[in-house]
Design a protein around this motif. Sequence first.
Motif, PDB file in Angstrom:
ATOM      1  N   THR A  20      24.912   5.558  33.318  1.00 33.33           N
ATOM      2  CA  THR A  20      24.673   5.234  31.913  1.00 33.33           C
ATOM      3  C   THR A  20      25.773   4.371  31.317  1.00 33.33           C
ATOM      4  O   THR A  20      25.613   3.862  30.201  1.00 33.33           O
ATOM      5  N   ASP A  21      26.883   4.205  32.024  1.00 34.49           N
ATOM      6  CA  ASP A  21      27.910   3.260  31.572  1.00 34.49           C
ATOM      7  C   ASP A  21      27.387   1.831  31.641  1.00 34.49           C
ATOM      8  O   ASP A  21      27.882   0.941  30.954  1.00 34.49           O
ATOM      9  N   SER A  22      26.391   1.630  32.489  1.00 33.43           N
ATOM     10  CA  SER A  22      25.811   0.302  32.637  1.00 33.43           C
ATOM     11  C   SER A  22      24.900  -0.006  31.447  1.00 33.43           C
ATOM     12  O   SER A  22      24.072   0.824  31.048  1.00 33.43           O
ATOM     13  N   THR A  23      25.063  -1.187  30.880  1.00 36.23           N
ATOM     14  CA  THR A  23      24.239  -1.560  29.733  1.00 36.23           C
ATOM     15  C   THR A  23      22.785  -1.791  30.123  1.00 36.23           C
ATOM     16  O   THR A  23      21.911  -1.824  29.266  1.00 36.23           O
ATOM     17  N   SER A  24      22.529  -1.950  31.417  1.00 37.50           N
ATOM     18  CA  SER A  24      21.161  -2.206  31.866  1.00 37.50           C
ATOM     19  C   SER A  24      20.325  -0.929  31.958  1.00 37.50           C
ATOM     20  O   SER A  24      19.104  -0.998  32.118  1.00 37.50           O
ATOM     21  N   VAL A  25      20.962   0.233  31.868  1.00 42.82           N
ATOM     22  CA  VAL A  25      20.248   1.504  31.991  1.00 42.82           C
ATOM     23  C   VAL A  25      19.863   2.005  30.602  1.00 42.82           C
ATOM     24  O   VAL A  25      20.714   2.147  29.715  1.00 42.82           O
ATOM     25  N   ASP A  26      18.571   2.267  30.417  1.00 43.37           N
ATOM     26  CA  ASP A  26      18.062   2.822  29.165  1.00 43.37           C
ATOM     27  C   ASP A  26      18.228   4.337  29.235  1.00 43.37           C
ATOM     28  O   ASP A  26      17.439   5.029  29.888  1.00 43.37           O
ATOM     29  N   ALA A  27      19.238   4.857  28.558  1.00 43.94           N
ATOM     30  CA  ALA A  27      19.553   6.278  28.663  1.00 43.94           C
ATOM     31  C   ALA A  27      18.429   7.155  28.124  1.00 43.94           C
ATOM     32  O   ALA A  27      18.163   8.236  28.665  1.00 43.94           O
ATOM     33  N   ALA A  28      17.774   6.725  27.050  1.00 40.13           N
ATOM     34  CA  ALA A  28      16.682   7.517  26.480  1.00 40.13           C
ATOM     35  C   ALA A  28      15.501   7.601  27.456  1.00 40.13           C
ATOM     36  O   ALA A  28      14.894   8.662  27.633  1.00 40.13           O
ATOM     37  N   LYS A  29      15.175   6.481  28.099  1.00 39.45           N
ATOM     38  CA  LYS A  29      14.097   6.483  29.089  1.00 39.45           C
ATOM     39  C   LYS A  29      14.475   7.372  30.276  1.00 39.45           C
ATOM     40  O   LYS A  29      13.645   8.131  30.788  1.00 39.45           O
ATOM     41  N   LEU A  30      15.726   7.284  30.701  1.00 40.21           N
ATOM     42  CA  LEU A  30      16.191   8.114  31.812  1.00 40.21           C
ATOM     43  C   LEU A  30      16.080   9.590  31.441  1.00 40.21           C
ATOM     44  O   LEU A  30      15.703  10.423  32.280  1.00 40.21           O
ATOM     45  N   ALA A  31      16.386   9.925  30.198  1.00 40.36           N
ATOM     46  CA  ALA A  31      16.263  11.317  29.744  1.00 40.36           C
ATOM     47  C   ALA A  31      14.829  11.803  29.876  1.00 40.36           C
ATOM     48  O   ALA A  31      14.576  12.915  30.354  1.00 40.36           O
ATOM     49  N   ASP A  32      13.875  10.978  29.451  1.00 37.27           N
ATOM     50  CA  ASP A  32      12.465  11.364  29.555  1.00 37.27           C
ATOM     51  C   ASP A  32      12.052  11.550  31.010  1.00 37.27           C
ATOM     52  O   ASP A  32      11.293  12.478  31.341  1.00 37.27           O
TER      53      ASP A  32
END
Length: 271
Positions: A20-32
């Motif tokens: 999630t330190d990467s700006t390319s990763v959508d943390a909210a989508k990853l949470a879902d």
Amino acid sequence: MNGASREALAAARERLDALTDSTSVDAAKLADELAAVTALLDREGGLRRVLTDPAQPGEAKAQLVQRLIGGQVSGTAADLVSGMARSRWSQPRDLVDALEELASIADLTAAEKTGTLDDVEDELFRFGRIVSSSTGLRAALTDRAAGASAKTELLHRLLGGRAKPATERLVTRLATAPRGRSLETGLESLSKLAAERRNRMVAVVTSAVPLSDGQRERLGAALTKLYGRRMHLNLDVDPEVVGGIRVQVGDEVINGSVADRLDEAARRMAS
């Protein structure tokens, strides 16, 4: 958790932070996505046991994860879960608990990236107080006969546009998939995760009347000095705390009058 599970969770949290330190990763989508895998493993006891069987090679378990969810979630989520399958777990349920915690952390990370983590932390606390004081709301959100869609709609009416998106997602996930926890316990756990994300401890401060800005600052500084970590104050007002204040940090409770406690705070700051 203890033993192998604690170590496996710590490693998974490190991997999540790195991702999630990467700006390319959508943390909210990853949470879902992590929440969806949590629901899958919560339902499928046999799969849980296979993925945590110490007799099975870690790589074989990781490949099984890729076959099952590789085409249904992002590569980031599939790789994270595969890595968790390679780890050793003390109990099958620990893997599910860990996935659920990672989903919550990912949502809190999404809030952190948008600069709203403090707001989410406060909203979780306030919503917990609302639930505790409203038997009707608590009954509606814990009714086993009510479907997930009905609870989701209710929470959207209550929180949509009034609370941060991460708050609504976290509370909705808790209400629709409590996994044996009470709503209050789940909200408390989420508040602690939010505080930990900010490397702070949580102090629940109950006073007879609202504290002034100066009193809050002095109390926060004193508690930070006392515990050696930044302290977030969750403030509540209870008229029955006659002329006094109650501070709870974890399992420790500090009672005393406002004047006495602030005087002690001043002495601690001066020492």
